[in-house]
Structure formats: structure tokens, C-alpha cells
Write a protein that holds these residues in place. Structure first.
Motif, short mmCIF file in Angstrom:
data_model
loop_
_atom_site.label_atom_id
_atom_site.label_comp_id
_atom_site.label_asym_id
_atom_site.label_seq_id
_atom_site.Cartn_x
_atom_site.Cartn_y
_atom_site.Cartn_z
N MET A 1 -66.35 -43.39 51.17
CA MET A 1 -65.05 -43.57 50.53
C MET A 1 -65.13 -44.71 49.51
SD MET A 1 -61.33 -44.55 52.16
CE MET A 1 -61.76 -46.27 52.32
N LEU A 2 -65.90 -45.75 49.87
CA LEU A 2 -66.08 -46.87 48.94
C LEU A 2 -66.78 -46.41 47.67
CD1 LEU A 2 -65.74 -49.95 48.64
CD2 LEU A 2 -68.00 -50.20 49.66
N THR A 3 -67.77 -45.54 47.83
CA THR A 3 -68.50 -45.03 46.68
C THR A 3 -67.61 -44.14 45.82
OG1 THR A 3 -70.56 -45.08 47.94
CG2 THR A 3 -70.54 -43.74 45.95
N SER A 4 -66.77 -43.35 46.47
CA SER A 4 -65.94 -42.39 45.75
C SER A 4 -64.75 -43.03 45.06
CB SER A 4 -65.44 -41.31 46.73
OG SER A 4 -66.54 -40.63 47.33
N TYR A 5 -64.10 -43.98 45.74
CA TYR A 5 -62.85 -44.53 45.23
C TYR A 5 -62.94 -45.96 44.73
CZ TYR A 5 -61.02 -40.39 47.57
OH TYR A 5 -60.80 -39.11 47.97
N GLY A 6 -64.04 -46.65 45.04
CA GLY A 6 -64.19 -48.02 44.57
C GLY A 6 -63.61 -49.05 45.53
N LEU A 7 -63.92 -50.30 45.26
CA LEU A 7 -63.51 -51.39 46.15
C LEU A 7 -62.00 -51.58 46.16
CD1 LEU A 7 -64.52 -53.66 47.99
CD2 LEU A 7 -64.66 -55.13 45.98
N ARG A 8 -61.37 -51.47 45.00
CA ARG A 8 -59.93 -51.69 44.89
C ARG A 8 -59.15 -50.72 45.79
NH1 ARG A 8 -56.72 -53.55 40.34
NH2 ARG A 8 -58.60 -53.49 39.06
N GLU A 9 -59.40 -49.42 45.64
CA GLU A 9 -58.65 -48.42 46.40
C GLU A 9 -59.02 -48.44 47.87
OE1 GLU A 9 -56.08 -46.76 45.29
OE2 GLU A 9 -56.39 -47.91 43.45
N GLN B 1 -55.39 -57.72 39.38
CA GLN B 1 -55.26 -58.24 38.03
C GLN B 1 -56.62 -58.17 37.34
OE1 GLN B 1 -53.58 -62.17 37.79
NE2 GLN B 1 -54.27 -62.50 35.69
N GLY B 2 -56.62 -57.78 36.09
CA GLY B 2 -57.85 -57.74 35.32
C GLY B 2 -58.50 -56.37 35.35
N GLU B 3 -59.50 -56.21 34.55
CA GLU B 3 -60.22 -54.94 34.43
C GLU B 3 -61.45 -54.95 35.32
OE1 GLU B 3 -62.34 -52.17 30.95
OE2 GLU B 3 -61.23 -54.01 30.44
N ASP B 4 -61.59 -53.90 36.13
CA ASP B 4 -62.72 -53.82 37.05
C ASP B 4 -64.05 -53.89 36.30
OD1 ASP B 4 -60.48 -53.14 38.47
OD2 ASP B 4 -61.47 -51.61 39.66
N PHE B 5 -65.01 -54.55 36.91
CA PHE B 5 -66.39 -54.42 36.44
C PHE B 5 -67.24 -53.99 37.63
CE2 PHE B 5 -65.90 -58.99 37.42
CZ PHE B 5 -66.91 -59.16 38.37
N SER C 1 -55.06 -60.29 47.14
CA SER C 1 -55.06 -60.20 45.68
C SER C 1 -56.49 -60.11 45.19
CB SER C 1 -54.36 -61.43 45.07
OG SER C 1 -55.08 -62.61 45.36
N MET C 2 -56.70 -59.22 44.21
CA MET C 2 -58.00 -59.04 43.59
C MET C 2 -57.86 -59.38 42.10
SD MET C 2 -59.24 -55.44 45.32
CE MET C 2 -60.66 -55.37 44.21
N VAL C 3 -58.71 -60.29 41.63
CA VAL C 3 -58.64 -60.71 40.23
C VAL C 3 -60.02 -60.58 39.61
CG1 VAL C 3 -58.11 -62.57 38.64
CG2 VAL C 3 -56.77 -62.33 40.75
N TYR C 4 -60.09 -59.79 38.53
CA TYR C 4 -61.32 -59.65 37.75
C TYR C 4 -61.17 -60.46 36.47
CZ TYR C 4 -62.62 -55.64 40.70
OH TYR C 4 -62.95 -54.82 41.76
N THR C 5 -62.06 -61.41 36.26
CA THR C 5 -62.03 -62.21 35.04
C THR C 5 -63.32 -61.98 34.27
OG1 THR C 5 -63.14 -64.21 35.89
CG2 THR C 5 -60.78 -63.95 36.39
N ALA C 6 -63.41 -62.63 33.13
CA ALA C 6 -64.62 -62.51 32.32
C ALA C 6 -65.80 -63.20 32.98
CB ALA C 6 -64.39 -63.11 30.94
N LEU C 7 -65.53 -64.07 33.97
CA LEU C 7 -66.60 -64.84 34.60
C LEU C 7 -66.91 -64.42 36.03
CD1 LEU C 7 -65.59 -68.43 33.41
CD2 LEU C 7 -67.31 -66.90 32.42
N ASP C 8 -65.89 -63.91 36.74
CA ASP C 8 -66.13 -63.62 38.16
C ASP C 8 -65.13 -62.63 38.72
OD1 ASP C 8 -63.76 -65.03 38.48
OD2 ASP C 8 -64.74 -66.89 39.03
N PHE C 9 -65.37 -62.29 39.98
CA PHE C 9 -64.47 -61.47 40.78
C PHE C 9 -63.94 -62.35 41.90
CE2 PHE C 9 -64.31 -59.11 44.84
CZ PHE C 9 -63.18 -58.36 44.60
#
Length: 272
Positions: free
Chosen positions: A130-138, A160-164, A197-205
Motif C-alpha cells: 500500500m505504501l508503494t502504491s499510494y505513497g507515504l502521505r496517503e 504542506q509542500g510538494e512531495d519529493f 503534519s507533513m511538510v516538504y521543503t526545499a531542504l528536508d522532509f
């Protein structure tokens, strides 16, 4: 005054010795540098192999712990629900004296429906596919939904932020850490609210998990032995170190708990 033949030979010999010494030093320096480079490469390879072994070991330990958690969940939740369903069916047999026990049949069907739903949700949470199919967020969102529905705890989820993309092995370890933290909250915190809360920044997750439970003293837990159930925080620290993440635990008695996981966004974490 002209130098004697002996002085000339002595000077030449000294020059030759000095040149040989310098040449030897250069050769030794080059040889030592190569040897040091080979040793460093070997140590890096050993560290890489040790890292991969530790990741694999952590996955195995996580699965084993998950199976134990499943066993406890089945005993504490589904077992009770099935027992109530069985009692209702026994009563239903006695009530079948010509009247239609519609209400009891309806209640029993609802209980069985809840059991089936719970089993399905639990099985999805245990399956890393499920993690592989839907990703960490979902996957984390689903875990909170499962807890909210089965444990009747108010759960909030913010992103918040765009997943990497994160390396799949690291992602599994982080997800298992989240599951372990949530499981600890359910077992020990006596909380009524959980927030992630999950925050994706330009420097970290950054991943932040908080609850309004009874809290604890992290220092006391670190000082306990494994037999005193003080290994949970150490396991989280170890798993964070395996994936190159930082974990911070902020808690005090009566004030709830905030756990923050920070994973730097570096080249090896990103799939090109």
C-alpha cells in the motif's frame, strides 16, 4: 682554495643520499595515500553493507513487532466484537419463538460488518504494498483514519509542500516508525486527540506527531532497561539514524507529547 677529491666525493655522496631519501619519502607518501584510499574505500563499502543489513534487520523486526501488535489487536478488539456477536446469536436462538427479532439481527449484522471492516483496514495497514502504491502521505492518512474509526480518537492530518521521492527502504522505515509511535500513543498516552503534519521543503522532509495524552519524561524512559520497557525510544532513535534522519521527542508529564522527524533532502534520497 680548491676542494679536495675526497670533499667532492663526499658532497656527491651526500647529494645522492638526500635525493634517495627524498625519492623514498615521495614513494612512501604515494604508497601511504593509496593504502589510505583503499582502506577508506573498504570502510565505506563495509559501512554500506552494514547499513543495508541494518535496514533489512529493521524491516524484519518491524514486521515481527507488527505481527505481535496484530495478535494483541485481534485479542482486544475483534475478539470482543465476535464474542458479542456470538452472545447475540445465542440470545437470538432463544428468542425465536414465533416473533421476528429484527432489532437483534440488525445489531448482530452491524457488529459483523464492523469486524469485517476492521480486518480489511488492519490488513491494508500491515501491507507495505500500500505504501508503494499510494505513497507515504496517503498511507499515513489511512492509518489515522483507521485509528479514528476503531479507537474513537479525534485525528487531524495536515500536509504542506510538494512531495519529493524518498528511497523506498527509507520510506518503509519512516512509515513503520509512525506506526510504532501511533501504537504507543494508543497503548500508553490515554490521548483523545492526535495530530500529524507533513511538510516538504526545499531542504528536508519534516514529520510532526503530537497528542494531548498524559505525556512522560524522556530521560526516565532512556534510563530504563529493555526489561522495563524502555527500549521503544531507543528503537526510534536507531531507526532514524539508519535512514539519516533526526528525531526529537518533546514531552513532560501531563503535557502531551510532540515527536518530530526530519529527513534532509539530499541526492541519495531523491530518485532522478
Amino acid at each position: 682554495m680548491k676542494p679536495t677529491e675526497f670533499e667532492i666525493i663526499y658532497t656527491l655522496a651526500a647529494a645522492v643520499i638526500i635525493m634517495l631519501a627524498l625519492s623514498g619519502f615521495v614513494v612512501y607518501f604515494i604508497f601511504s595515500s593509496q593504502k589510505r584510499r583503499i582502506r577508506q574505500d573498504h570502510e565505506q563499502q563495509q559501512l554500506k553493507e552494514a547499513y543495508e543489513k541494518e535496514v533489512l534487520t529493521t524491516q524484519i523486526e518491524s514486521r515481527d513487532q507488527t505481527l505481535r501488535d496484530v495478535s494483541q489487536e485481534i485479542h482486544d478488539n475483534m475478539g470482543q466484537l465476535l464474542s458479542v456477536a456470538r452472545i447475540n446469536l445465542n440470545i437470538l436462538e432463544k428468542e425465536l419463538d414465533g416473533q421476528a427479532p429484527v432489532k437483534r439481527i440488525t445489531d448482530t449484522n452491524q457488529i459483523l460488518a464492523d469486524v469485517i471492516k476492521y480486518i480489511r483496514m488492519l490488513s491494508k495497514g500491515l501491507n507495505s504494498d500500500m505504501l508503494t502504491s499510494y505513497g507515504l502521505r496517503e498511507s499515513i492518512r489511512f492509518e489515522l483514519q483507521r485509528i479514528e474509526q476503531t479507537a474513537m480518537i479525534n485525528c487531524q492530518f495536515h500536509t504542506q509542500g510538494e512531495d519529493f521521492n524518498i528511497d523506498s527502504k527509507k520510506e518503509i522505515v519512516i512509515f513503520r516508525m509512525v506506526q510504532e509511535i501511533l501504537n504507543n500513543i494508543l497503548k500508553h498516552a490515554a490521548a483523545t486527540e492526535i495530530s500529524i503534519s507533513m511538510v516538504y521543503t526545499a531542504l528536508d522532509f519534516q514529520l510532526r506527531i503530537s497528542d494531548n495524552g498524559k505525556g512522560f519524561s524522556p530521560g526516565d524512559n532512556y534510563s530504563r532497561t529493555i526489561e522495563d520497557a524502555g527500549s521503544g525510544l531507543r528503537n526510534l532513535q536507531k531507526r532514524a539514524a539508519l535512514v539519516g534522519a533526526e528525531i526529537n521527542i518533546d514531552s513532560s508529564p501531563g503535557m502531551g507529547t510532540i515527536i518530530t522527524i526530519r529527513l534532509p533532502k539530499i541526492t541519495e534520497n531523491v530518485t532522478q
